[in-house]
Design a protein around this motif. Structure first.
Motif, PDB file in Angstrom:
ATOM      1  N   ALA A 146      45.968  28.197  40.413  1.00 34.62           N
ATOM      2  CA  ALA A 146      44.844  29.064  40.029  1.00 34.62           C
ATOM      3  C   ALA A 146      44.732  29.059  38.510  1.00 34.62           C
ATOM      4  O   ALA A 146      45.571  28.484  37.804  1.00 34.62           O
ATOM      5  N   ASN A 147      43.704  29.696  38.035  1.00 34.53           N
ATOM      6  CA  ASN A 147      43.488  29.824  36.596  1.00 34.53           C
ATOM      7  C   ASN A 147      43.379  31.288  36.207  1.00 34.53           C
ATOM      8  O   ASN A 147      43.061  32.141  37.041  1.00 34.53           O
ATOM      9  N   VAL A 148      43.588  31.550  34.920  1.00 33.99           N
ATOM     10  CA  VAL A 148      43.381  32.916  34.429  1.00 33.99           C
ATOM     11  C   VAL A 148      41.901  33.281  34.570  1.00 33.99           C
ATOM     12  O   VAL A 148      41.553  34.376  34.996  1.00 33.99           O
ATOM     13  N   ALA A 184      48.574  48.426  40.911  1.00 37.95           N
ATOM     14  CA  ALA A 184      47.657  49.222  41.721  1.00 37.95           C
ATOM     15  C   ALA A 184      46.934  48.336  42.722  1.00 37.95           C
ATOM     16  O   ALA A 184      46.786  48.684  43.894  1.00 37.95           O
ATOM     17  N   ALA A 185      46.501  47.167  42.257  1.00 35.63           N
ATOM     18  CA  ALA A 185      45.794  46.261  43.148  1.00 35.63           C
ATOM     19  C   ALA A 185      46.711  45.792  44.260  1.00 35.63           C
ATOM     20  O   ALA A 185      46.293  45.677  45.406  1.00 35.63           O
ATOM     21  N   ALA A 186      47.971  45.557  43.885  1.00 38.49           N
ATOM     22  CA  ALA A 186      48.914  45.082  44.883  1.00 38.49           C
ATOM     23  C   ALA A 186      49.087  46.123  45.973  1.00 38.49           C
ATOM     24  O   ALA A 186      49.182  45.796  47.151  1.00 38.49           O
ATOM     25  N   VAL A 187      49.127  47.384  45.573  1.00 32.68           N
ATOM     26  CA  VAL A 187      49.279  48.424  46.577  1.00 32.68           C
ATOM     27  C   VAL A 187      48.068  48.418  47.495  1.00 32.68           C
ATOM     28  O   VAL A 187      48.175  48.535  48.720  1.00 32.68           O
ATOM     29  N   ALA A 188      46.884  48.213  46.887  1.00 36.22           N
ATOM     30  CA  ALA A 188      45.674  48.180  47.698  1.00 36.22           C
ATOM     31  C   ALA A 188      45.739  47.028  48.697  1.00 36.22           C
ATOM     32  O   ALA A 188      45.240  47.132  49.801  1.00 36.22           O
ATOM     33  N   ASP A 189      46.353  45.911  48.271  1.00 39.19           N
ATOM     34  CA  ASP A 189      46.411  44.745  49.133  1.00 39.19           C
ATOM     35  C   ASP A 189      47.615  44.779  50.073  1.00 39.19           C
ATOM     36  O   ASP A 189      47.674  44.004  51.007  1.00 39.19           O
ATOM     37  N   ILE A 198      35.483  39.208  44.600  1.00 41.05           N
ATOM     38  CA  ILE A 198      34.891  38.562  43.417  1.00 41.05           C
ATOM     39  C   ILE A 198      33.403  38.327  43.646  1.00 41.05           C
ATOM     40  O   ILE A 198      32.577  38.548  42.756  1.00 41.05           O
ATOM     41  N   GLY A 199      33.084  37.914  44.873  1.00 39.54           N
ATOM     42  CA  GLY A 199      31.682  37.696  45.230  1.00 39.54           C
ATOM     43  C   GLY A 199      31.038  36.658  44.322  1.00 39.54           C
ATOM     44  O   GLY A 199      31.699  35.740  43.826  1.00 39.54           O
ATOM     45  N   GLU A 249      41.225  38.600  34.631  1.00 42.66           N
ATOM     46  CA  GLU A 249      42.678  38.572  34.829  1.00 42.66           C
ATOM     47  C   GLU A 249      43.165  39.410  36.032  1.00 42.66           C
ATOM     48  O   GLU A 249      44.095  38.998  36.723  1.00 42.66           O
ATOM     49  N   PRO A 250      42.552  40.583  36.281  1.00 47.27           N
ATOM     50  CA  PRO A 250      43.038  41.363  37.421  1.00 47.27           C
ATOM     51  C   PRO A 250      42.983  40.607  38.746  1.00 47.27           C
ATOM     52  O   PRO A 250      43.812  40.839  39.632  1.00 47.27           O
ATOM     53  N   PHE A 251      42.043  39.678  38.880  1.00 44.88           N
ATOM     54  CA  PHE A 251      41.975  38.907  40.126  1.00 44.88           C
ATOM     55  C   PHE A 251      43.154  37.943  40.223  1.00 44.88           C
ATOM     56  O   PHE A 251      43.680  37.711  41.312  1.00 44.88           O
ATOM     57  N   LEU A 252      43.564  37.400  39.088  1.00 47.57           N
ATOM     58  CA  LEU A 252      44.757  36.552  39.090  1.00 47.57           C
ATOM     59  C   LEU A 252      45.980  37.380  39.481  1.00 47.57           C
ATOM     60  O   LEU A 252      46.816  36.935  40.264  1.00 47.57           O
TER      61      LEU A 252
END
Ligand code: URA
Length: 241
Positions: A138-140, A46-51, A68-69, A160-163
């Motif tokens: 990157a890291n988890v 879903a996030a990928a679609v958003a991006d 992330i802010g 994890e969703p940000f990774l």
């Protein structure tokens, strides 16, 4: 909490992560046949679609960092972290390394893998004739757990969703999961790293190889040979062999 409230919380959380839409495209839900435990989560899809757009990977990464802010989504924000350690390297990298969480040096510098383990990782990268700047790291978990303890499951679930979004932005050909923690998080398994090593997994469009964490290699240098075998596999995939 009733279903309505749960759903509202879920949507709010996704919104905070920068997910502005979901896809009905079934490809996002398909899993590779040999990867019942390792395909990207539907959230990542879903996030990928958003991006997904014509934006460059660098722009998408900048957006993820902005989303992330100054994060306060989990308790690590109150447990002594200096700063968020987002990721470093080439946004268009074919090869991406995923570690566990920042340690003390990373927390101070804001860059993953800059301490002793990081110096060894740099050597590992150079062992296949690449430079650190060629790859993405990157890291988890983006914040240092106190005393370098293992991240808690709720911290992983939050971060994890940000990774996943970073992976979706970079679209690496190969992901190297460094150590048990990253491998278990990405492959959604509790299997030990000794069992996860030595085979190639599909992770969405990428191939994933799990290997020992450089910090473990500092304690057990005799396992460097295994990592070299893993890196030869990585090199072969990158060369299309
Ligand atoms: N160990 C990790 O897993 N990540 C870092 O960034 C540093 C050490």
């Amino acid at each position: 909490m009733d279903l309505h409230d749960q759903l509202a919380e879920h949507v709010t959380f996704f919104g905070e992560l920068g997910v502005t839409g979901v896809s009905r495209d079934r490809r996002w839900r398909e899993r590779a046949p040999d990867m019942s435990n390792g395909a990207p989560s539907s959230l990542a899809g879903a996030a990928a679609v958003a991006d997904a757009s014509d934006r460059s990977a660098a722009d998408i990464l900048a957006q993820i960092r902005a989303d992330i802010g100054d994060c306060t989504r989990c308790k690590l924000c109150n447990l002594g972290r200096t700063q968020i350690v987002f990721g470093v390297g080439n946004p268009d990298a074919d090869l991406m390394f995923v570690g566990e969480a920042p340690g003390g040096d990373e927390d101070i510098q804001g860059i993953p893998f800059v301490g002793r383990a990081g110096q060894l990782l740099t050597k590992i990268i150079e062992s296949i004739r690449l430079k650190r700047e060629d790859v993405y790291i990157a890291n988890v978990i983006k914040c240092r757990p106190p005393g370098n303890r293992n991240p808690d499951p709720d911290e992983v679930a939050t971060c994890e969703p940000f990774l996943m979004r970073q992976i979706d932005a970079i679209k690496p050909k190969v992901i190297v999961a460094l150590g048990k923690f990253a491998a278990q998080a990405l492959l959604k398994t509790q299997d030990p790293i000794s069992k996860l090593r030595g085979r190639i997994y599909r992770y969405g469009d990428a191939q994933l190889i799990a290997t020992f964490h450089p910090a473990f290699l500092l304690r057990s240098p005799e396992r460097k040979r295994d990592v070299w075998e893993d890196m030869k596999r990585v090199r072969a995939i990158l060369r299309g062999e």
